[in-house]
Design a protein around this motif. Structure first.
Motif, short mmCIF file in Angstrom:
data_model
loop_
_atom_site.label_atom_id
_atom_site.label_comp_id
_atom_site.label_asym_id
_atom_site.label_seq_id
_atom_site.Cartn_x
_atom_site.Cartn_y
_atom_site.Cartn_z
N ILE A 3 2.97 -3.98 -2.72
CA ILE A 3 3.19 -5.17 -3.54
C ILE A 3 1.89 -5.96 -3.64
O ILE A 3 1.28 -6.26 -2.60
N PRO A 4 1.48 -6.36 -4.85
CA PRO A 4 0.33 -7.26 -4.95
C PRO A 4 0.62 -8.54 -4.17
O PRO A 4 1.73 -9.08 -4.23
N SER B 203 8.95 -4.86 6.72
CA SER B 203 7.53 -4.78 6.40
C SER B 203 6.75 -4.57 7.70
O SER B 203 7.04 -5.23 8.70
N PRO B 204 5.76 -3.67 7.68
CA PRO B 204 4.94 -3.51 8.88
C PRO B 204 4.27 -4.83 9.24
O PRO B 204 3.78 -5.55 8.35
N MET B 205 4.24 -5.15 10.51
CA MET B 205 3.69 -6.43 10.95
C MET B 205 2.20 -6.56 10.63
O MET B 205 1.70 -7.66 10.44
N THR C 94 3.04 -4.00 2.21
CA THR C 94 3.96 -2.87 2.21
C THR C 94 5.36 -3.40 2.53
O THR C 94 5.54 -4.14 3.50
N VAL C 95 6.31 -3.03 1.70
CA VAL C 95 7.72 -3.38 1.93
C VAL C 95 8.51 -2.08 1.87
O VAL C 95 8.34 -1.28 0.94
N LEU D 47 5.78 2.15 -6.24
CA LEU D 47 6.64 2.95 -5.38
C LEU D 47 5.77 4.03 -4.75
O LEU D 47 5.29 4.94 -5.42
N VAL D 48 5.53 3.91 -3.44
CA VAL D 48 4.68 4.86 -2.72
C VAL D 48 5.46 6.12 -2.39
O VAL D 48 4.96 7.23 -2.55
N SER D 49 6.69 5.94 -1.92
CA SER D 49 7.52 7.11 -1.62
C SER D 49 8.98 6.71 -1.61
O SER D 49 9.33 5.55 -1.37
N LEU D 50 9.82 7.68 -1.90
CA LEU D 50 11.26 7.51 -1.81
C LEU D 50 11.80 8.77 -1.14
O LEU D 50 11.59 9.87 -1.64
N ARG D 51 12.42 8.57 0.01
CA ARG D 51 12.93 9.71 0.77
C ARG D 51 14.44 9.58 0.94
O ARG D 51 14.94 8.50 1.24
N LYS D 52 15.12 10.67 0.73
CA LYS D 52 16.55 10.77 1.03
C LYS D 52 16.67 11.46 2.36
O LYS D 52 16.17 12.58 2.52
#
Length: 103
Positions: A14-15, A47-49, A54-55, A90-95
Protein backbone atom coordinates in the motif's frame (compact mmCIF):
# COMPACT_ATOMS: atom_id res chain seq x y z
CA UNK A 1 -6.04 -32.99 1.44
CA UNK A 2 -9.26 -31.31 2.48
CA UNK A 3 -10.04 -27.77 1.38
CA UNK A 4 -12.61 -27.18 4.08
CA UNK A 5 -12.27 -24.73 5.63
CA UNK A 6 -10.52 -22.67 3.00
CA UNK A 7 -8.13 -19.96 4.21
CA UNK A 8 -7.26 -17.11 1.88
CA UNK A 9 -4.02 -15.21 2.51
CA UNK A 10 -3.82 -12.06 0.38
CA UNK A 11 -0.80 -9.77 0.66
CA UNK A 12 -0.95 -6.15 -0.51
CA UNK A 13 1.61 -3.33 -0.78
CA UNK A 14 0.00 0.00 0.00
CA UNK A 15 1.35 3.48 -0.80
CA UNK A 16 2.05 5.20 2.53
CA UNK A 17 -0.33 8.06 1.78
CA UNK A 18 -3.23 5.63 1.19
CA UNK A 19 -2.66 3.19 4.05
CA UNK A 20 -5.29 4.63 6.40
CA UNK A 21 -7.96 4.63 3.69
CA UNK A 22 -7.01 1.09 2.69
CA UNK A 23 -7.35 -0.09 6.31
CA UNK A 24 -10.82 1.51 6.48
CA UNK A 25 -11.78 -0.48 3.38
CA UNK A 26 -10.40 -3.66 4.94
CA UNK A 27 -12.52 -3.03 8.05
CA UNK A 28 -15.59 -2.41 5.85
CA UNK A 29 -15.07 -5.58 3.80
CA UNK A 30 -14.31 -7.62 6.93
CA UNK A 31 -17.38 -6.44 8.84
CA UNK A 32 -19.71 -7.12 5.92
CA UNK A 33 -18.11 -10.45 5.09
CA UNK A 34 -18.51 -11.83 8.59
CA UNK A 35 -21.99 -10.33 9.15
CA UNK A 36 -23.52 -10.89 5.72
CA UNK A 37 -21.94 -14.12 4.45
CA UNK A 38 -22.88 -17.32 6.23
CA UNK A 39 -19.83 -19.03 4.72
CA UNK A 40 -17.28 -16.51 6.03
CA UNK A 41 -15.92 -17.70 9.36
CA UNK A 42 -13.22 -15.08 9.89
CA UNK A 43 -11.70 -12.08 8.14
CA UNK A 44 -8.88 -10.00 9.53
CA UNK A 45 -6.16 -7.67 8.33
CA UNK A 46 -2.65 -7.85 9.77
CA UNK A 47 0.54 -5.97 9.04
CA UNK A 48 4.17 -6.86 9.78
CA UNK A 49 5.39 -4.72 12.66
CA UNK A 50 8.46 -3.69 10.67
CA UNK A 51 6.66 -3.06 7.35
CA UNK A 52 3.50 -0.92 7.64
CA UNK A 53 3.10 -0.69 3.85
CA UNK A 54 2.34 -4.40 3.73
CA UNK A 55 -1.16 -5.49 4.70
CA UNK A 56 -2.13 -9.15 4.76
CA UNK A 57 -5.74 -10.27 4.71
CA UNK A 58 -6.47 -13.62 6.35
CA UNK A 59 -9.94 -14.90 5.49
CA UNK A 60 -11.49 -18.22 6.45
CA UNK A 61 -14.42 -19.61 4.46
CA UNK A 62 -16.40 -22.82 4.80
CA UNK A 63 -15.20 -23.90 1.37
CA UNK A 64 -14.33 -22.72 -2.15
CA UNK A 65 -17.99 -22.02 -2.96
CA UNK A 66 -18.26 -19.65 0.00
CA UNK A 67 -15.19 -17.76 -1.22
CA UNK A 68 -16.65 -17.52 -4.73
CA UNK A 69 -19.84 -16.11 -3.17
CA UNK A 70 -17.70 -13.52 -1.36
CA UNK A 71 -16.16 -12.36 -4.64
CA UNK A 72 -19.64 -11.59 -6.01
CA UNK A 73 -20.87 -9.49 -3.06
CA UNK A 74 -21.45 -5.73 -3.29
CA UNK A 75 -19.04 -5.03 -0.42
CA UNK A 76 -16.24 -6.93 -2.17
CA UNK A 77 -16.90 -4.97 -5.38
CA UNK A 78 -16.46 -1.71 -3.41
CA UNK A 79 -13.17 -3.06 -2.02
CA UNK A 80 -11.99 -4.26 -5.45
CA UNK A 81 -12.55 -0.86 -7.09
CA UNK A 82 -10.91 1.01 -4.22
CA UNK A 83 -7.82 -1.20 -4.32
CA UNK A 84 -7.16 -0.01 -7.86
CA UNK A 85 -7.94 3.63 -7.06
CA UNK A 86 -5.57 3.62 -4.07
CA UNK A 87 -2.69 2.11 -6.03
CA UNK A 88 -2.58 -0.97 -3.84
CA UNK A 89 -0.60 -3.83 -5.34
CA UNK A 90 -1.71 -7.42 -4.82
CA UNK A 91 1.61 -9.16 -4.11
CA UNK A 92 0.18 -12.64 -3.65
CA UNK A 93 -3.05 -14.50 -3.08
CA UNK A 94 -2.85 -17.99 -1.67
CA UNK A 95 -5.61 -20.51 -1.10
CA UNK A 96 -4.64 -22.70 1.78
CA UNK A 97 -6.09 -25.72 3.56
CA UNK A 98 -5.86 -26.32 7.30
CA UNK A 99 -3.64 -29.29 8.14
CA UNK A 100 -3.53 -28.93 11.93
CA UNK A 101 -5.51 -29.13 14.03
CA UNK A 102 -7.72 -31.43 12.03
CA UNK A 103 -11.01 -30.22 13.47
Amino acid sequence: MTTSPLTIVAEFRIPAENRDHFLELCAYDSAHSVADESGCQRFEAVSPMDDPQTVILVEVYDDEAAFETHLATPHFKVFEVAVKELGAELVSLRKTARIAPRS
